[in-house]
Design a protein around this motif. Structure first.
Motif, mmCIF file in Angstrom:
data_model
loop_
_atom_site.group_PDB
_atom_site.id
_atom_site.type_symbol
_atom_site.label_atom_id
_atom_site.label_comp_id
_atom_site.label_asym_id
_atom_site.label_seq_id
_atom_site.Cartn_x
_atom_site.Cartn_y
_atom_site.Cartn_z
ATOM 1 N N GLN A 66 -5.869 20.525 10.311
ATOM 2 C CA GLN A 66 -5.931 19.784 11.564
ATOM 3 C C GLN A 66 -6.115 18.280 11.330
ATOM 4 O OE1 GLN A 66 -5.693 21.322 14.639
ATOM 5 N NE2 GLN A 66 -5.417 23.304 13.652
ATOM 6 N N THR A 67 -6.964 17.940 10.362
ATOM 7 C CA THR A 67 -7.268 16.542 10.047
ATOM 8 C C THR A 67 -7.563 16.424 8.562
ATOM 9 O OG1 THR A 67 -9.672 16.736 10.349
ATOM 10 C CG2 THR A 67 -8.376 16.229 12.322
ATOM 11 N N ALA A 68 -7.442 15.206 8.043
ATOM 12 C CA ALA A 68 -7.825 14.936 6.656
ATOM 13 C C ALA A 68 -8.555 13.603 6.607
ATOM 14 C CB ALA A 68 -6.604 14.910 5.743
ATOM 15 N N PHE A 69 -9.488 13.499 5.668
ATOM 16 C CA PHE A 69 -10.279 12.276 5.529
ATOM 17 C C PHE A 69 -10.444 11.982 4.046
ATOM 18 C CE2 PHE A 69 -13.766 9.366 5.519
ATOM 19 C CZ PHE A 69 -13.791 8.758 6.770
ATOM 20 N N ILE A 70 -10.090 10.760 3.656
ATOM 21 C CA ILE A 70 -10.221 10.331 2.262
ATOM 22 C C ILE A 70 -11.386 9.348 2.212
ATOM 23 C CG2 ILE A 70 -9.047 9.291 0.294
ATOM 24 C CD1 ILE A 70 -6.375 9.943 1.791
ATOM 25 N N GLY A 71 -12.507 9.787 1.623
ATOM 26 C CA GLY A 71 -13.718 8.984 1.626
ATOM 27 C C GLY A 71 -14.212 8.681 0.224
ATOM 28 N N GLY A 72 -15.316 7.942 0.177
ATOM 29 C CA GLY A 72 -15.820 7.549 -1.122
ATOM 30 C C GLY A 72 -17.260 7.110 -1.080
ATOM 31 N N GLY A 73 -17.607 6.242 -2.108
ATOM 32 C CA GLY A 73 -16.715 5.416 -2.901
ATOM 33 C C GLY A 73 -15.861 4.518 -2.038
ATOM 34 N N THR A 74 -14.872 3.953 -2.718
ATOM 35 C CA THR A 74 -13.901 3.081 -2.066
ATOM 36 C C THR A 74 -12.505 3.591 -2.392
ATOM 37 O OG1 THR A 74 -15.413 1.211 -2.368
ATOM 38 C CG2 THR A 74 -13.158 0.699 -1.738
ATOM 39 N N PRO A 75 -11.966 4.488 -1.558
ATOM 40 C CA PRO A 75 -10.654 5.080 -1.854
ATOM 41 C C PRO A 75 -9.538 4.052 -2.012
ATOM 42 C CG PRO A 75 -11.757 6.301 -0.135
ATOM 43 C CD PRO A 75 -12.578 5.078 -0.360
ATOM 44 N N SER A 76 -9.650 2.916 -1.301
ATOM 45 C CA SER A 76 -8.567 1.936 -1.353
ATOM 46 C C SER A 76 -8.487 1.201 -2.692
ATOM 47 C CB SER A 76 -8.706 0.924 -0.213
ATOM 48 O OG SER A 76 -10.022 0.404 -0.134
ATOM 49 N N LEU A 77 -9.418 1.495 -3.614
ATOM 50 C CA LEU A 77 -9.293 0.943 -4.963
ATOM 51 C C LEU A 77 -8.122 1.565 -5.716
ATOM 52 C CD1 LEU A 77 -12.946 0.739 -6.392
ATOM 53 C CD2 LEU A 77 -11.474 -1.150 -5.683
ATOM 54 N N GLY A 109 -11.723 -6.335 1.158
ATOM 55 C CA GLY A 109 -11.338 -7.286 0.110
ATOM 56 C C GLY A 109 -9.847 -7.596 0.103
ATOM 57 N N THR A 110 -9.515 -8.824 -0.246
ATOM 58 C CA THR A 110 -8.116 -9.286 -0.224
ATOM 59 C C THR A 110 -7.213 -8.417 -1.081
ATOM 60 O OG1 THR A 110 -8.882 -11.544 0.123
ATOM 61 C CG2 THR A 110 -6.622 -11.264 -0.652
ATOM 62 N N PHE A 111 -7.684 -8.020 -2.263
ATOM 63 C CA PHE A 111 -6.876 -7.206 -3.175
ATOM 64 C C PHE A 111 -6.448 -5.903 -2.514
ATOM 65 C CE2 PHE A 111 -6.932 -3.670 -6.273
ATOM 66 C CZ PHE A 111 -5.791 -4.000 -6.986
ATOM 67 N N GLU A 112 -7.375 -5.267 -1.806
ATOM 68 C CA GLU A 112 -7.067 -3.988 -1.183
ATOM 69 C C GLU A 112 -6.162 -4.144 0.029
ATOM 70 O OE1 GLU A 112 -10.707 -1.606 -0.761
ATOM 71 O OE2 GLU A 112 -11.533 -2.955 -2.260
ATOM 72 N N GLN A 113 -6.282 -5.248 0.739
ATOM 73 C CA GLN A 113 -5.456 -5.461 1.922
ATOM 74 C C GLN A 113 -3.973 -5.452 1.588
ATOM 75 O OE1 GLN A 113 -6.616 -8.897 4.244
ATOM 76 N NE2 GLN A 113 -8.766 -8.610 3.721
ATOM 77 N N GLU A 114 -3.623 -5.892 0.403
ATOM 78 C CA GLU A 114 -2.221 -5.956 0.009
ATOM 79 C C GLU A 114 -1.591 -4.571 -0.101
ATOM 80 O OE1 GLU A 114 -0.605 -8.799 -0.047
ATOM 81 O OE2 GLU A 114 -2.518 -9.710 0.527
ATOM 82 N N LYS A 115 -2.421 -3.542 -0.178
ATOM 83 C CA LYS A 115 -1.902 -2.181 -0.324
ATOM 84 C C LYS A 115 -1.817 -1.419 1.001
ATOM 85 C CE LYS A 115 -5.042 -1.333 -3.544
ATOM 86 N NZ LYS A 115 -5.830 -0.636 -4.592
ATOM 87 N N PHE A 116 -2.295 -2.006 2.086
ATOM 88 C CA PHE A 116 -2.354 -1.286 3.357
ATOM 89 C C PHE A 116 -0.989 -0.746 3.781
ATOM 90 C CE2 PHE A 116 -6.394 -3.500 5.247
ATOM 91 C CZ PHE A 116 -7.154 -2.878 4.268
ATOM 92 N N ARG A 117 0.053 -1.537 3.609
ATOM 93 C CA ARG A 117 1.389 -1.116 4.035
ATOM 94 C C ARG A 117 1.821 0.148 3.278
ATOM 95 N NH1 ARG A 117 6.282 -2.263 1.848
ATOM 96 N NH2 ARG A 117 5.341 -3.857 0.513
ATOM 97 N N HIS A 118 1.503 0.209 1.984
ATOM 98 C CA HIS A 118 1.866 1.388 1.184
ATOM 99 C C HIS A 118 1.062 2.613 1.615
ATOM 100 C CE1 HIS A 118 4.522 -0.675 -1.626
ATOM 101 N NE2 HIS A 118 3.637 -1.666 -1.665
ATOM 102 N N PHE A 119 -0.213 2.429 1.929
ATOM 103 C CA PHE A 119 -1.013 3.556 2.400
ATOM 104 C C PHE A 119 -0.399 4.147 3.666
ATOM 105 C CE2 PHE A 119 -4.944 1.214 0.529
ATOM 106 C CZ PHE A 119 -4.609 1.632 -0.739
ATOM 107 N N ARG A 120 0.045 3.262 4.561
ATOM 108 C CA ARG A 120 0.651 3.740 5.815
ATOM 109 C C ARG A 120 1.956 4.474 5.524
ATOM 110 N NH1 ARG A 120 1.555 6.298 9.112
ATOM 111 N NH2 ARG A 120 1.910 6.016 11.348
ATOM 112 N N GLN A 121 2.767 3.959 4.626
ATOM 113 C CA GLN A 121 4.038 4.602 4.306
ATOM 114 C C GLN A 121 3.833 5.944 3.616
ATOM 115 O OE1 GLN A 121 6.207 1.666 2.044
ATOM 116 N NE2 GLN A 121 6.851 0.525 3.869
ATOM 117 N N ALA A 122 2.716 6.090 2.894
ATOM 118 C CA ALA A 122 2.430 7.358 2.218
ATOM 119 C C ALA A 122 2.069 8.462 3.212
ATOM 120 C CB ALA A 122 1.298 7.169 1.215
#
Length: 389
Positions: A66-77, A109-122
């Motif tokens: 029904q739902t999924a959650f990716i938590g951590g830690g900092t998953p966006s690393l 963090g700026t480094f992680e923000q650059e990956k947001f588009r890829h996370f959405r596409q995944a």
């Protein structure tokens, strides 16, 4: 009694952070202690996650996720490539409902923000951004490594990446925080117009730096003032409080957390992940995976999984501890549907005592429904103590 199994969710834990925050008691580990050539062991961890899931597939019992959650830690690393591979593999191994809510926790963090588009596409379609505060002195005290501008920019970046369902995590009751400081933080968060706001009071947890060296926290009167003023401000701006610390716009409640609080099932994979599973015979148990990343990476066999049945006498507290976090009313017979036992007389008596104390709604009880009152929200621990075995 029907043995129809409850809805099923998936939780995935990524245990690494750039830095361990002094208030954090989650299973997180400083990344630079595990990296090789400045890279996390992504390939090895992905392999173990999928093997971990394979070992738990029997618990799915034909149910869609029904739902999924990716938590951590900092998953966006983790890299964008890691998430493309992970999401592809999950789609192959599991059945998903249409438009499954899939949330990832991210830092600003700026480094992680650059990956947001890829996370959405995944395939990740909901972002939960850990801001905690916008004020430089409080960010420093909390050990956060982002600044005010990065927090604001992270929301803009997530919108540009295609996210139309965003949660902001914000804390209050912070060291030496005044009412005005807390309202300034909350006002700025509201101005950023997220669909969901998790606004929660700092608590000092064991096994944290703050527990070993306690900071000076606001006095109780200030904490009450912050809570009252904050909930009023949230309501004025269209954020409905539906749980102790969760506020959302209409139709944007966190479906994953709702499944937890409604006593649904969830499979937990990853280092330190917890799960709650119901078997077709009605037995309910909790699982947890080994916490340390190195142990998780090197030992997947039986020692990895700890299964603990929920004792029958503990079921009333387990059920009510989740359901009463929500401010919606629920059918009293939901207990039988989800706990797989007849409604215990002590639970009914505990509800009647709670009504006399003004902690549960008397009018809802007449309809065989249970609902926490405003007083019950404020004294939730006192309410839950009534359901101790």
């Amino acid at each position: 009694m029907s043995l129809q199994l409850p809805p099923l969710s998936l939780y995935i834990h990524l245990p690494w952070c750039v830095k361990k925050c002094p208030y954090c008691d989650f299973n997180s580990h400083q990344a630079d202690r595990f990296t090789h050539n400045d890279k996390l062991p992504e390939e090895a961890y992905l392999k173990q996650l999928l093997a971990d899931l394979d070992a738990d597939l029997d618990y799915v019992a034909g149910r869609p996720i029904q739902t999924a959650f990716i938590g951590g830690g900092t998953p966006s690393l983790m890299s964008e490539d890691f998430y493309y591979k992970l999401m592809d593999a999950l789609r192959e191994k599991l059945t998903w409902v249409d438009n499954t809510e899939i949330t990832m926790e991210a830092n600003p963090g700026t480094f992680e923000q650059e990956k947001f588009r890829h996370f959405r596409q995944a395939g990740i379609n909901r972002l939960s951004i850990g801001i905690q505060s916008f004020q430089p002195n409080l960010l420093k005290t909390l050990g956060r490594i982002h600044n005010r501008e990065e927090a604001i920019h992270a929301v803009d970046k997530s919108r540009a990446a295609g996210f139309d369902n965003i949660n902001l995590d914000l804390m209050h009751g912070l060291p030496e925080q005044s009412r005005d400081m807390a309202m300034e933080d909350l006002s700025l968060a509201i101005k950023l117009n997220p669909e969901h706001l998790s606004w929660y009071q700092l608590t000092i947890e064991p096994n944290t730096e703050f527990f070993r060296r306690p900071p000076t926290l606001p006095e109780d009167n200030t904490l009450w003032e912050i809570q009252d003023a904050g909930q009023e401000l949230l309501a004025e701006n269209g954020y409905l409080q539906y749980e102790v610390s969760a506020n959302s716009k209409i139709s944007k409640r966190a479906s994953h957390n709702l499944n937890y609080w409604r006593f649904g099932d969830y499979i937990g994979i990853g280092a330190g992940a917890h799960g709650k599973i119901t078997l077709p015979d009605g037995q309910i148990f909790r699982t947890r995976k080994t916490r340390h990343p190195n142990h998780y990476l090197n030992n997947l066999a039986e020692a990895l999984v700890i299964k603990e049945p929920i004792a029958q006498e503990d079921m009333p507290l387990e059920f009510m501890m989740n359901r009463l976090r929500l401010f919606e009313s629920f059918d009293l017979l939901d207990y039988e549907r989800f706990a797989y036992q007849k409604l215990p007389i002590p639970l009914i008596k505990a509800c009647e005592i709670a009504i006399k104390k003004g902690l549960l709604d008397a009018e809802e009880w007449k309809k065989k429904r249970v609902k926490t009152t405003r007083k019950g929200k404020l004294f939730l621990n006192e309410l839950l103590e009534l359901f101790l075995a």
